[in-house]
Motif scaffolding. Structure first.
Motif, mmCIF file in Angstrom:
data_model
loop_
_atom_site.group_PDB
_atom_site.id
_atom_site.type_symbol
_atom_site.label_atom_id
_atom_site.label_comp_id
_atom_site.label_asym_id
_atom_site.label_seq_id
_atom_site.Cartn_x
_atom_site.Cartn_y
_atom_site.Cartn_z
ATOM 1 N N ILE A 199 47.474 53.949 -22.804
ATOM 2 C CA ILE A 199 46.750 54.967 -23.561
ATOM 3 C C ILE A 199 47.424 55.167 -24.912
ATOM 4 N N ASN A 200 46.669 54.895 -25.974
ATOM 5 C CA ASN A 200 47.173 55.146 -27.335
ATOM 6 C C ASN A 200 48.570 54.563 -27.559
ATOM 7 N N ASP A 201 48.700 53.289 -27.227
ATOM 8 C CA ASP A 201 49.930 52.516 -27.463
ATOM 9 C C ASP A 201 51.107 52.926 -26.588
ATOM 10 N N MET A 202 50.840 53.665 -25.519
ATOM 11 C CA MET A 202 51.895 54.048 -24.583
ATOM 12 C C MET A 202 51.450 53.711 -23.159
ATOM 13 N N ILE A 203 52.429 53.523 -22.283
ATOM 14 C CA ILE A 203 52.153 53.249 -20.873
ATOM 15 C C ILE A 203 52.326 54.537 -20.080
ATOM 16 N N TYR A 204 51.273 54.936 -19.386
ATOM 17 C CA TYR A 204 51.336 56.093 -18.486
ATOM 18 C C TYR A 204 51.527 55.560 -17.071
ATOM 19 N N ALA A 205 52.489 56.120 -16.347
ATOM 20 C CA ALA A 205 52.807 55.625 -15.004
ATOM 21 C C ALA A 205 52.928 56.771 -14.016
ATOM 22 N N ASN A 206 52.171 56.709 -12.912
ATOM 23 C CA ASN A 206 52.416 57.609 -11.782
ATOM 24 C C ASN A 206 53.795 57.306 -11.216
ATOM 25 N N LEU A 207 54.547 58.324 -10.887
ATOM 26 C CA LEU A 207 55.859 58.148 -10.271
ATOM 27 C C LEU A 207 55.755 58.488 -8.797
ATOM 28 N N TRP A 208 55.942 57.495 -7.960
ATOM 29 C CA TRP A 208 55.765 57.650 -6.515
ATOM 30 C C TRP A 208 57.050 58.167 -5.879
ATOM 31 N N PRO A 209 56.949 59.104 -4.943
ATOM 32 C CA PRO A 209 55.760 59.855 -4.516
ATOM 33 C C PRO A 209 55.867 61.272 -5.079
ATOM 34 N N SER A 210 55.274 61.520 -6.211
ATOM 35 C CA SER A 210 55.461 62.805 -6.874
ATOM 36 C C SER A 210 54.185 63.226 -7.594
ATOM 37 N N THR A 211 54.239 64.382 -8.249
ATOM 38 C CA THR A 211 53.128 64.870 -9.061
ATOM 39 C C THR A 211 53.411 64.662 -10.550
ATOM 40 N N TRP A 212 54.299 63.719 -10.861
ATOM 41 C CA TRP A 212 54.692 63.467 -12.242
ATOM 42 C C TRP A 212 54.115 62.156 -12.759
ATOM 43 N N ILE A 213 53.786 62.152 -14.049
ATOM 44 C CA ILE A 213 53.397 60.950 -14.774
ATOM 45 C C ILE A 213 54.376 60.774 -15.927
ATOM 46 N N ALA A 214 54.907 59.572 -16.072
ATOM 47 C CA ALA A 214 55.813 59.259 -17.180
ATOM 48 C C ALA A 214 55.036 58.588 -18.303
ATOM 49 N N ILE A 215 55.365 58.950 -19.540
ATOM 50 C CA ILE A 215 54.794 58.314 -20.731
ATOM 51 C C ILE A 215 55.889 57.424 -21.313
ATOM 52 N N ILE A 216 55.629 56.125 -21.354
ATOM 53 C CA ILE A 216 56.682 55.130 -21.589
ATOM 54 C C ILE A 216 56.383 54.302 -22.837
ATOM 55 N N SER A 217 57.403 54.076 -23.649
ATOM 56 C CA SER A 217 57.272 53.172 -24.780
ATOM 57 C C SER A 217 57.257 51.737 -24.277
ATOM 58 N N PRO A 218 56.225 50.943 -24.600
ATOM 59 C CA PRO A 218 56.202 49.551 -24.146
ATOM 60 C C PRO A 218 57.213 48.675 -24.869
#
Length: 284
Positions: A199-218
């Motif tokens: 999304i918009n030049d960033m990687i969004y990742a679900n973090l298992w097993p949690s309610t968090w999403i990480a926004i990551i620089s590719p």
């Protein structure tokens, strides 16, 4: 593996052969692990909460492993041995418009759309499948040497996770490995990388097993932001007795809409990110 008992070797050679075969079958999967929530949430990166914009019906029997938005429809991969599928879904009603089922021996994982194809991973079979996006017919397959978890695309390459702190870059023409990065937050590894969305030049990742999403620089693998989706089931009226974890991110670039759901969730949420108010106060 079924033919191993027919191989005639000396006892020591046979033992070595079994060890090598076991290692090959588990290569890449040993590093898969849960996210260390204490470490992740204590890092000094920007935090977002959410606002629910819309809620849509979602098949409560869908063990969501991959989610994509394309031209008004959702494409969804579901997992489970004997239950894995690839489906096309009407977003407004949650109705499954088309569905194909995988063979019982496969546990399906993430999906990514690449031009006229859908790429789908499987968990521990070391095999991915290629589908025609128009009619959901299988057109090919490919292999990899790790567990398959999430997959997305940045329009030039495929990006794959295996549940560890690594992301892998694949050539979409032949699915060969082109490189990898390690994901960190304040220098600490972030494991449990699961379903992915670019999304918009960033990687969004679900973090298992949690309610968090990480926004990551590719480019660097550094986590530049994190999304806290705790409480979203309560706000959406989802009973917790049967649902599984958050898993499923999709993005509509034409309308700038972000969608999330989870395994066995009866709802799909369109959300808007809200910068954490406490963080804003600390910066003032």
């Amino acid at each position: 593996m079924a033919g191993i008992k027919h191989i005639k070797t000396r006892p020591m050679a046979r033992l070595l052969l079994l060890v090598l075969l076991a290692a090959a079958l588990t290569a890449g999967s040993a590093s898969a692990d849960k996210v260390d929530i204490d470490s992740f949430t204590s890092s000094s990166i920007k935090t977002y909460s959410y606002k629910i914009i819309n809620s849509y019906p979602h098949d409560p029997n869908a063990f969501t492993q991959g989610l994509e938005y394309d031209d008004g429809l959702l494409y969804e991969g579901t997992g489970g041995y004997g239950q894995s599928s690839l489906r096309r879904v009407d977003i407004q009603t949650g109705r499954v418009v088309d569905i194909v089922h995988l063979e019982d021996e496969f546990f399906a994982e993430g999906i990514a759309i690449w031009k006229d194809r859908i790429i789908q991973l499987t968990w521990r079979s070391f095999q991915g499948f290629v589908w025609d996006k128009e009619n959901l017919t299988r057109t090919g397959s490919f292999s990899y040497r790790r567990e398959g978890w999430g997959i997305t695309s940045d329009a030039t390459r495929l990006i794959m996770s295996d549940g560890s702190d690594a992301l892998y870059f694949l050539d979409p023409s032949d699915y060969s490995l082109q490189g990898s990065i390690r994901v960190t937050a304040d220098g600490e590894p972030v494991k449990g990388l699961n379903e992915l969305e670019y999304i918009n030049d960033m990687i969004y990742a679900n973090l298992w097993p949690s309610t968090w999403i990480a926004i990551i620089s590719p480019d660097t693998g550094e986590v530049t932001g994190r999304i806290d989706l705790s409480g979203i089931m309560d706000e959406g009226g989802i009973p917790k007795r049967r649902v599984d974890v958050l898993n499923g991110i999709a993005y509509d670039p034409s309308e700038d809409r972000l969608f999330v759901t989870g395994k066995l969730w009866p709802s799909l949420f369109e959300i808007e990110l809200v910068e954490d108010s406490n963080e804003q106060l600390n910066q003032q």
